[in-house]
Design an enzyme around this catalytic site. Sequence first.
Site, mmCIF file in Angstrom:
data_model
loop_
_atom_site.group_PDB
_atom_site.id
_atom_site.type_symbol
_atom_site.label_atom_id
_atom_site.label_comp_id
_atom_site.label_asym_id
_atom_site.label_seq_id
_atom_site.Cartn_x
_atom_site.Cartn_y
_atom_site.Cartn_z
ATOM 1 N N LYS A 1 46.412 42.583 65.769
ATOM 2 C CA LYS A 1 45.676 42.814 64.160
ATOM 3 C C LYS A 1 46.515 43.777 63.693
ATOM 4 O O LYS A 1 47.293 43.884 62.751
ATOM 5 C CB LYS A 1 44.520 43.810 64.463
ATOM 6 C CG LYS A 1 43.421 42.244 65.047
ATOM 7 C CD LYS A 1 41.878 42.945 65.608
ATOM 8 C CE LYS A 1 41.386 42.022 65.586
ATOM 9 N NZ LYS A 1 39.969 42.999 65.997
ATOM 10 N N ASP B 1 34.517 43.854 58.866
ATOM 11 C CA ASP B 1 34.324 43.129 60.005
ATOM 12 C C ASP B 1 32.849 42.837 59.530
ATOM 13 O O ASP B 1 32.487 41.574 60.107
ATOM 14 C CB ASP B 1 34.284 43.740 61.649
ATOM 15 C CG ASP B 1 35.251 43.682 62.349
ATOM 16 O OD1 ASP B 1 36.088 42.586 62.110
ATOM 17 O OD2 ASP B 1 35.345 44.697 62.882
ATOM 18 N N GLN C 1 37.001 47.948 67.300
ATOM 19 C CA GLN C 1 37.538 46.822 68.181
ATOM 20 C C GLN C 1 35.482 47.076 69.389
ATOM 21 O O GLN C 1 35.364 48.054 69.680
ATOM 22 C CB GLN C 1 38.712 47.459 68.847
ATOM 23 C CG GLN C 1 38.647 45.411 69.398
ATOM 24 C CD GLN C 1 38.661 44.334 69.090
ATOM 25 O OE1 GLN C 1 39.122 44.497 67.789
ATOM 26 N NE2 GLN C 1 38.695 43.252 69.760
HETATM 27 N N1 GUN Z 1 35.783 41.751 69.675
HETATM 28 C C1 GUN Z 1 35.726 40.460 69.048
HETATM 29 N N2 GUN Z 1 35.695 39.700 68.022
HETATM 30 C C2 GUN Z 1 35.786 41.055 67.126
HETATM 31 C C3 GUN Z 1 35.897 41.291 65.563
HETATM 32 O O1 GUN Z 1 36.237 40.206 64.890
HETATM 33 N N3 GUN Z 1 35.542 42.094 65.229
HETATM 34 C C4 GUN Z 1 36.009 43.293 66.100
HETATM 35 N N4 GUN Z 1 35.771 44.664 65.825
HETATM 36 N N5 GUN Z 1 35.621 43.052 67.558
HETATM 37 C C5 GUN Z 1 35.773 42.370 68.263
#
Ligand code: GUN
Length: 308
Positions: free
Chosen positions: A53, A121, A97
């Site tokens: 990311k 998100d 995350q």
């Molecule tokens: N863990 C698995 N997928 C995601 C996501 O799309 N965003 C975040 N913040 N954590 C995750």
Amino acid sequence: MSGVVLDGKRISREIQDELRPRITALRAQGKQPGLAVVLVGDNPASQIYVRNKIRACEDLGIRSVEFMPPGNISTDELIALLKPLQDDASVHGILVQMPLPKQIDSERVVAEVVDAGRDVDGFGTHSLGLLVRNKPGPRACTPAGIMEMLRRYQIPIAGKHAVIVGRSDIVGKPMALLLLHQNATVTICHSRTANLAEECRRADILVAAIGHAGLITRDHIKPGAVVIDVGMNRLTDKAQVERLFAHDPQRLASFGKNGSVLTGDVEPLAMQELSSYYTPVPGGVGPLTIAMLMSNTVGLAEGSIWRD
Ligand code: GUN
């Protein structure tokens, strides 16, 4: 029959390339998009996701700030650490995350830190309300990426029967709503569903988001279905790898070399043989999640996807 591969890497590149001029325009106004990335502890899978990311931000010219507190931090300490971001005009999105360590109340973190205009998100209560009502707002990145992929491959949704296996807040539930808003007839299946194979066989569009390698087999797929595999399972069991990849000498060789192999929730050969279109693992859904995270960050910086 052999299904067409839905190329997540290509679509991800397309989405990100379309963001470039928007980022340039924002920077020209002195408003570089900014993303705060929060990784608690040292979960190795999360470390890889977060690294990817941050790399995507660097590539596009999005500013990223990282917070990597230790895994034993308390909920109150984490909230206190992140709270100042709410007053930081250079941060447009806050990504925490998931999963967070057990002692942390993730609902409180999202509610008290993220869910006030920086919900990149789409996890917060406000964003979920906007989703349910089909109003503009940040959408959870993985389901939003899947919708982009279906749209760009011109796969029809209206009137189709979509079956989603998995009811997580991150994938299953938002996926169901996004497909519903495009007029699919939607079924959500989960661990207590009485006859999973029978439900899945009714799917024109089957989305597997369970986190269980190879749970979806030949018995679950209607010939000609579009199969979207959200699973990301790292397998180390030799017998299981040999069963799932008996048809794929390259993957077996890679397992021999690395001692592990990444696979989805759907049996790879069944998916290839029975589907009309399918997402491979890796290279299907994964890259789209990052593209949509970038897209949400830019949308929040522009003020184009958030309404109070
Ligand atoms: N863990 C698995 N997928 C995601 C996501 O799309 N965003 C975040 N913040 N954590 C995750």
